[in-house]
Design an enzyme around this catalytic site. Structure first.
Site, PDB file in Angstrom:
ATOM      1  CB  SER A   1      -1.278   5.489  -2.391  1.00 21.76           C
ATOM      2  OG  SER A   1      -1.222   4.900  -1.117  1.00 21.76           O
TER       3      SER A   1
ATOM      4  CG  ASP B   1       2.159  10.300   3.294  1.00 21.73           C
ATOM      5  OD1 ASP B   1       1.434   9.639   4.051  1.00 21.73           O
ATOM      6  OD2 ASP B   1       2.249  10.083   2.071  1.00 21.73           O
TER       7      ASP B   1
ATOM      8  CG  HIS C   1      -1.248   8.947   1.744  1.00 24.27           C
ATOM      9  ND1 HIS C   1       0.012   8.605   1.307  1.00 24.27           N
ATOM     10  CD2 HIS C   1      -2.087   8.028   1.191  1.00 24.27           C
ATOM     11  CE1 HIS C   1      -0.058   7.528   0.549  1.00 24.27           C
ATOM     12  NE2 HIS C   1      -1.323   7.161   0.449  1.00 24.27           N
TER      13      HIS C   1
END
Length: 319
Positions: A183, A273, A302
């Site tokens: 991330s 995501d 995610h």
């Protein structure tokens, strides 16, 4: 399968829509020169956490604009030198985390350097007007100032500076310095290897901070990107400055730094995501000209990607 973004065949060709500032390369060349002019004043303090297999230190260095940056440094014992090192980066608003989760690498003979991003959940300073944590809103910090004062500019430089410190450690093999994170950590992995191209391998997982305008276009300026919506609501409610704002964000858009990477890349993306949309990640991946491979998880968003940690370790071990 259901889609949250473009079909895969279009993702593989996508080149991004956020504007690239005309002076982008000069901007980053100037930033690197500023970083190299800083005396890092590296300090290592032995931590209260120690193990029989590794020595643990709190490492401090001075970054651009005078901030003292903290990283956890884990150095394996009884390992032939020089040995490999991995630089780790954490998710947005987080910190370097526990000592214990660095020990897997140390057990394999790697030194580990895990950075606290300035002003987030760790102890690194953000000296841009205040000391102590600012924690959130870092994408928009500096939008109303000169581009050289964008906060993520400084954070990107911190990653490269830490990698440079790792490269200079006498116990570390400079031909085996790697970077990884997920991330925001994936974004900083890309920034690190782009601004310090001696990083030999990197494993970014669903990287943040790519193609801001695409995220806006998809109505996904929420969660990690919420501050973009908040900024417009408070400071440009009629979107009269929209073009100017996205162009300024282009200075810290990692898709435009990606072509500076020289190390081998293993990138992970989940096609479901909705935090960091797949197209934004492909915008960066598709601009990488170094050797690269992509691990695609069609049913994942995610979140934890099964096997990604194991595959990353194998990637770094196979030098």
């Amino acid at each position: 399968m259901p889609l949250v973004d473009m079909p895969l065949e279009k993702l593989k060709e996508y080149q991004g829509i956020n504007p690239r500032p005309a002076d982008f390369d000069a901007y980053w060349d100037r930033a690197i020169a500023e970083m190299r002019a800083v005396d890092p004043q590296v300090e290592m303090v032995r931590s209260s956490f120690q193990t029989p297999q590794a020595d643990c230190f709190d490492l401090y260095f001075t970054g651009v604009r005078g901030a003292r940056i903290h990283a956890k440094y884990v150095r394996p014992k009884n390992v032939s030198e020089p040995h490999p090192a991995v630089v780790l980066f954490h998710g947005y608003t987080g910190s370097a985390g526990d000592w214990s989760d660095k020990l897997a690498y140390a057990s394999l003979g790697f030194s580990v350097l895990a950075m606290d991003c300035r002003g987030q959940g760790g102890t690194s300073e953000d000296v841009g007007g205040v000391k102590g944590n600012t924690h959130h809103g870092h994408i928009i910090r500096g939008l109303d100032d000169q581009p050289d004062n964008l906060l993520f500019r400084h954070i990107y430089l911190d990653t490269a500076q830490l990698a440079g410190i790792a490269l200079g450690l006498p116990e570390v093999d400079p031909e085996r310095v790697y970077a990884a994170g997920g991330s925001q950590g994936g974004a900083l992995t890309i920034a690190c290897a782009a601004l310090e191209p001696r990083v030999k391998k990197l494993a970014p997982v669903y990287p943040f901070l790519c193609d801001y305008k695409r995220t806006w276009q998809m109505d996904l300026a929420k969660d990690a990107y919420q501050e973009l919506r908040t900024y417009f609501r408070h400071f440009d409610p009629l979107h009269e400055r929209e073009d100017e704002i996205f162009e300024k964000l282009g200075y810290i858009d990692l898709q435009y730094l990606a072509n500076r990477i020289r190390g081998d890349v293993l990138m992970f993306v989940g096609l479901m995501d909705t935090i960091c949309p797949p197209s934004t990640q492909f915008a960066a991946y598709n601009k990488i000209t170094a050797p690269k491979q992509l691990a695609i998880y069609p049913d994942f968003g995610h979140e934890g990607l099964p096997g990604s940690g194991d595959r990353t370790i194998q990637f770094f071990l196979n030098s």
